[in-house]
Design a protein around this motif. Structure first.
Motif, PDB file in Angstrom:
ATOM      1  N   UNK A  74       0.813  -1.226   0.000  1.00 37.23           N
ATOM      2  CA  UNK A  74       0.000   0.000   0.000  1.00 37.23           C
ATOM      3  C   UNK A  74       0.841   1.268   0.000  1.00 37.23           C
ATOM      4  N   UNK A  75       0.341   2.283  -0.706  1.00 35.72           N
ATOM      5  CA  UNK A  75       0.974   3.602  -0.693  1.00 35.72           C
ATOM      6  C   UNK A  75       0.641   4.334   0.594  1.00 35.72           C
ATOM      7  N   UNK A  76      -0.565   4.083   1.088  1.00 34.11           N
ATOM      8  CA  UNK A  76      -1.013   4.707   2.329  1.00 34.11           C
ATOM      9  C   UNK A  76      -1.933   3.731   3.059  1.00 34.11           C
ATOM     10  N   UNK A  77      -1.807   3.700   4.365  1.00 33.89           N
ATOM     11  CA  UNK A  77      -2.682   2.889   5.205  1.00 33.89           C
ATOM     12  C   UNK A  77      -3.379   3.832   6.172  1.00 33.89           C
ATOM     13  N   UNK A  78      -4.699   3.914   6.045  1.00 29.91           N
ATOM     14  CA  UNK A  78      -5.496   4.738   6.953  1.00 29.91           C
ATOM     15  C   UNK A  78      -6.225   3.779   7.882  1.00 29.91           C
ATOM     16  N   UNK A  87       3.266  -4.740   9.592  1.00 31.92           N
ATOM     17  CA  UNK A  87       3.687  -5.312   8.310  1.00 31.92           C
ATOM     18  C   UNK A  87       4.187  -4.224   7.364  1.00 31.92           C
ATOM     19  N   UNK A  88       3.485  -3.100   7.320  1.00 29.76           N
ATOM     20  CA  UNK A  88       3.917  -1.987   6.461  1.00 29.76           C
ATOM     21  C   UNK A  88       5.273  -1.468   6.922  1.00 29.76           C
ATOM     22  N   UNK A  89       5.453  -1.331   8.235  1.00 30.27           N
ATOM     23  CA  UNK A  89       6.737  -0.849   8.760  1.00 30.27           C
ATOM     24  C   UNK A  89       7.870  -1.816   8.403  1.00 30.27           C
ATOM     25  N   UNK A  90       7.619  -3.116   8.525  1.00 27.14           N
ATOM     26  CA  UNK A  90       8.640  -4.108   8.158  1.00 27.14           C
ATOM     27  C   UNK A  90       9.037  -3.957   6.693  1.00 27.14           C
ATOM     28  N   UNK A  91       8.062  -3.803   5.815  1.00 28.33           N
ATOM     29  CA  UNK A  91       8.362  -3.637   4.391  1.00 28.33           C
ATOM     30  C   UNK A  91       9.072  -2.321   4.116  1.00 28.33           C
ATOM     31  N   UNK A 120       6.804   1.973   0.392  1.00 25.51           N
ATOM     32  CA  UNK A 120       6.929   3.345   0.896  1.00 25.51           C
ATOM     33  C   UNK A 120       5.668   3.786   1.618  1.00 25.51           C
ATOM     34  N   UNK A 121       4.818   2.834   1.967  1.00 27.51           N
ATOM     35  CA  UNK A 121       3.515   3.142   2.548  1.00 27.51           C
ATOM     36  C   UNK A 121       3.576   4.062   3.757  1.00 27.51           C
ATOM     37  N   UNK A 122       2.714   5.058   3.762  1.00 30.67           N
ATOM     38  CA  UNK A 122       2.578   5.987   4.882  1.00 30.67           C
ATOM     39  C   UNK A 122       1.457   5.503   5.792  1.00 30.67           C
ATOM     40  N   UNK A 123       1.616   5.713   7.087  1.00 29.08           N
ATOM     41  CA  UNK A 123       0.619   5.297   8.073  1.00 29.08           C
ATOM     42  C   UNK A 123      -0.116   6.518   8.620  1.00 29.08           C
ATOM     43  N   UNK A 124      -1.435   6.508   8.474  1.00 22.74           N
ATOM     44  CA  UNK A 124      -2.278   7.563   9.027  1.00 22.74           C
ATOM     45  C   UNK A 124      -3.237   6.903  10.002  1.00 22.74           C
ATOM     46  N   UNK A 125      -3.192   7.346  11.250  1.00 18.68           N
ATOM     47  CA  UNK A 125      -4.081   6.798  12.270  1.00 18.68           C
ATOM     48  C   UNK A 125      -5.099   7.853  12.653  1.00 18.68           C
ATOM     49  N   UNK A 126      -6.370   7.480  12.649  1.00 17.26           N
ATOM     50  CA  UNK A 126      -7.450   8.369  13.051  1.00 17.26           C
ATOM     51  C   UNK A 126      -8.033   7.819  14.351  1.00 17.26           C
ATOM     52  N   UNK A 127      -7.822   8.558  15.434  1.00 11.54           N
ATOM     53  CA  UNK A 127      -8.333   8.120  16.738  1.00 11.54           C
ATOM     54  C   UNK A 127      -9.853   8.177  16.741  1.00 11.54           C
TER      55      UNK A 127
END
Length: 127
Positions: free
Chosen positions: A52-56, A69-73, A80-87
């Motif tokens: 993924x390019x982005x994980x929301x 998994x994204x961080x490991x890759x 290069x996937x970016x992680x966006x967390x919405x509380x």
């Protein structure tokens, strides 16, 4: 060998995949170690093939294995996937357990209440 860098025939990046939960509500922390490891093993294949390019993601602990998994890759240079967390909207004064973990690893951390933004400097307020 080139096949491993292409998308799998049955895994598509624009699809929805069901993964096992890391922890059920009320499950003990000890047994959640094993269910989280199972979830990570189950989701890693999907993340590897879809890259993924982005994980929301939001509140449920299900996002932890996907984010891991994204961080490991990313560390391996395969994604290069970016992680966006919405509380969760209902979290007004404190972060959820998932939020407390994702706070340190998400590229962007979104909250809905100014009280949380004041307590946690790395958050962004959704207005």
């Amino acid at each position: 060998s080139e096949r491993r860098y292409q998308h799998s025939d049955h895994l598509k990046p624009d699809s929805v995949y069901r993964i096992p939960r890391s922890r059920e509500v009320g499950q003990s922390y000890f047994t959640s170690i094993f269910t989280t490891l199972w979830s990570i093993a189950s989701v890693f294949r999907v993340v590897f093939w879809t890259r993924p390019d982005v994980l929301i993601c939001n509140g449920p602990g299900t996002c932890i294995p996907v984010a891991f998994s994204v961080i490991c890759l990313r560390i391996l240079g395969w994604c290069d996937g970016k992680l966006i967390f919405v509380e969760s909207f209902c979290r007004v004064e404190s972060l959820s357990m998932t939020g407390r973990i994702m706070y340190f690893i998400a590229d962007r951390f979104i909250v809905h209440w100014s009280e949380l933004q004041e307590k946690y400097a790395l958050t962004e307020l959704l207005t």
